[in-house]
Design a protein around this motif. Sequence first.
Motif, short mmCIF file in Angstrom:
data_model
loop_
_atom_site.label_atom_id
_atom_site.label_comp_id
_atom_site.label_asym_id
_atom_site.label_seq_id
_atom_site.Cartn_x
_atom_site.Cartn_y
_atom_site.Cartn_z
N LYS A 1 -3.43 -12.65 0.82
CA LYS A 1 -3.72 -11.29 1.00
C LYS A 1 -2.82 -10.45 0.04
O LYS A 1 -1.68 -10.54 0.22
N SER B 1 1.00 -1.12 0.00
CA SER B 1 0.08 -0.09 0.11
C SER B 1 0.88 1.24 -0.15
O SER B 1 2.01 1.33 0.44
N GLU C 1 -8.38 -11.71 0.39
CA GLU C 1 -8.44 -10.50 0.45
C GLU C 1 -7.49 -9.85 -0.42
O GLU C 1 -6.51 -9.97 -0.81
N LEU C 2 -8.15 -8.88 -1.29
CA LEU C 2 -7.50 -7.92 -2.38
C LEU C 2 -8.07 -6.35 -2.17
O LEU C 2 -9.19 -6.22 -2.10
N ASN C 3 -7.11 -5.72 -2.10
CA ASN C 3 -7.47 -4.08 -1.96
C ASN C 3 -6.76 -3.37 -3.16
O ASN C 3 -5.53 -3.36 -3.09
N ILE C 4 -7.43 -2.94 -4.03
CA ILE C 4 -6.81 -2.20 -5.19
C ILE C 4 -7.52 -0.74 -5.23
O ILE C 4 -7.44 -0.35 -6.46
N SER C 5 -7.74 -0.43 -4.25
CA SER C 5 -8.59 0.93 -4.02
C SER C 5 -7.55 1.87 -4.30
O SER C 5 -6.33 1.77 -3.97
N SER C 6 -7.88 3.37 -4.50
CA SER C 6 -6.90 4.61 -4.87
C SER C 6 -5.83 4.28 -5.76
O SER C 6 -4.87 4.55 -5.62
N ASN C 7 -6.15 3.53 -6.87
CA ASN C 7 -5.38 3.55 -8.00
C ASN C 7 -5.94 3.98 -9.22
O ASN C 7 -6.74 4.92 -9.26
N ASP D 1 -3.20 -1.07 -2.48
CA ASP D 1 -4.40 0.40 -2.81
C ASP D 1 -3.01 1.35 -2.60
O ASP D 1 -2.09 1.38 -2.14
N SER D 2 -3.71 2.64 -3.10
CA SER D 2 -3.11 3.72 -2.94
C SER D 2 -1.48 3.73 -3.85
O SER D 2 -0.46 4.29 -3.11
N LEU E 1 -2.50 -6.35 -0.87
CA LEU E 1 -2.93 -4.84 -0.64
C LEU E 1 -1.95 -4.01 -1.53
O LEU E 1 -0.83 -4.02 -1.33
#
Length: 82
Positions: free
Chosen positions: A40, A24, A63-69, A44-45, A42
């Motif tokens: 997991k 992140s 768990e995957l976080n790709i937000s704020s890209n 993001d950002s 992450l």
Amino acid sequence: GFNQISGSLSGLSHCPKLQQLILSSNNLRRFPPSLPALKKLLVDSNEIEAVPVDVYKFSALTELNISSNKINDLPVTLVAIP
């Protein structure tokens, strides 16, 4: 503080048992290589513009976080991850 990782992550392919990868708030432009044991991820950002079509190869991912890209579209293969 955060790192400023921005280069290639191809060396991660030598870590097939890696289960968590938290990248992140860096300057990544590309997705890391697929890792079969990864649960997991992450990323993001970052500055990632696309999710790879072969994202289904992250078969253990829970768990995957790709937000704020900078991602505009998601590949249909994303639904192939259980």
